[in-house]
Enzyme design. Structure first.
Site, PDB file in Angstrom:
ATOM      1  N   GLU A 147       0.818  -1.210   0.000  1.00  0.00           N
ATOM      2  CA  GLU A 147       0.000   0.000   0.000  1.00  0.00           C
ATOM      3  C   GLU A 147       0.855   1.264   0.000  1.00  0.00           C
ATOM      4  O   GLU A 147       0.553   2.230  -0.715  1.00  0.00           O
ATOM      5  CB  GLU A 147      -0.950  -0.005   1.204  1.00  0.00           C
ATOM      6  N   GLU A 204      -0.715  -2.308  -9.769  1.00  0.00           N
ATOM      7  CA  GLU A 204      -0.810  -3.256  -8.659  1.00  0.00           C
ATOM      8  C   GLU A 204       0.402  -4.180  -8.635  1.00  0.00           C
ATOM      9  O   GLU A 204       0.966  -4.463  -7.577  1.00  0.00           O
ATOM     10  CB  GLU A 204      -2.101  -4.072  -8.776  1.00  0.00           C
TER      11      GLU A 204
END
Length: 274
Positions: A147, A204
């Site tokens: 993250e 991602e």
């Protein structure tokens, strides 16, 4: 073939080529106003317009809104809170080398949702629902490293710029291929959706790569990332959408890619003595 027929064929063949040429010129002009930088770890060149301070402001506004909406569910004590603060501190120390101006802070929120996120500028939110899957500090470091990598790689700022370019290019290309208003609308949407999904998956995957190196540099065994994603795959119980329809890579493909990055991560891994 008559001259008129040749002209029609030439027009049909030439329209897409002209559209592609125009799109390339427009993209070049729009990129002049952006800032070019390189992502940490992967060293990929990206174009963003938002400054670090603008990203910090954007993240702070969303963070304040999130805390206000979840005020009664914020956890400020207990084993889970201590673990999140402990792991986040080590991951933040590594990430700060790449983004020294970011202001890092983490909040734990009581929720069944197995999720966490890091906003532009360094504000992190962790939901308690992810803790049974992380199981330990290294598992949590896998999540937080991923993250935080989105923030240090400026993925939100890049996506904003990319979506702007995609809208313009999609309209130009659709105009070069469509022959009716309905076709124009359909092609514009198709180009935009496909580009957005592929770009999201690439971000991602990049966050997985950067996050793996971050957790290793923070002193967490990178092999634990593989175990975490296998647990995540099991927890999803086959409920993932097909990868080509998702903005995230499948957990199975994630495991394969992470295993490929382990040699690099091992070189960055220095265990921290208790």
């Amino acid at each position: 073939m008559s001259g008129a027929a040749k002209a029609i064929v030439g027009f049909l063949v030439g329209r897409p080529l002209i559209a592609i040429a125009i799109a390339a010129i427009v993209v070049g002009v729009l990129l002049i106003g952006t800032r070019t930088q390189h992502t940490p770890v992967t060293n990929r060149t990206e174009h963003v317009q938002l400054t670090d301070q603008q990203q910090i402001q954007m993240g702070d506004e969303e963070y304040t809104k999130t805390l206000r909406q979840n005020r009664a569910r914020i956890i400020s004590s207990g084993p889970g809170y201590a673990e999140v603060q402990r792991v986040a501190k080590r991951i933040e120390a590594v990430a700060a080398r790449d983004k020294p101006d970011f202001v890092w802070r983490v909040t734990l929120i009581r929720s069944k949702e197995a999720n966490a996120f890091c906003l532009p500028g360094g504000k992190i939110v962790v939901y308690t629902g992810i803790l049974p899957i992380t199981q330990n500090d290294a598992g949590l470091a896998t999540v937080l490293g991923h993250e935080v990598a989105h923030a240090t790689a400026e993925h939100v700022a890049e996506r904003i710029e990319r979506e702007h370019l995609t809208e313009v290019v999609s309209a130009i290309l659709a105009g070069g291929l469509a022959f009716t208003p309905g076709q124009f609308v359909q092609l514009t949407a198709l180009f935009g959706i496909d580009s957005s999904l592929r770009f999201s998956r690439s971000q991602e995957s990049e966050a997985d790569h950067i996050g793996l190196i971050y957790m290793a540099r923070a002193g967490y065994d990178p092999h634990q990332a593989v175990l975490f994603w296998k647990r995540m795959l099991k927890a999803s119980k086959g409920q993932e959408p097909p990868e080509f329809l998702s903005d995230h890579p499948s957990d199975a493909h994630r495991v394969q890619r992470i295993e490929g990055w382990l040699p690099e991560a091992e070189q960055n891994y220095v265990p921290v003595r208790a």
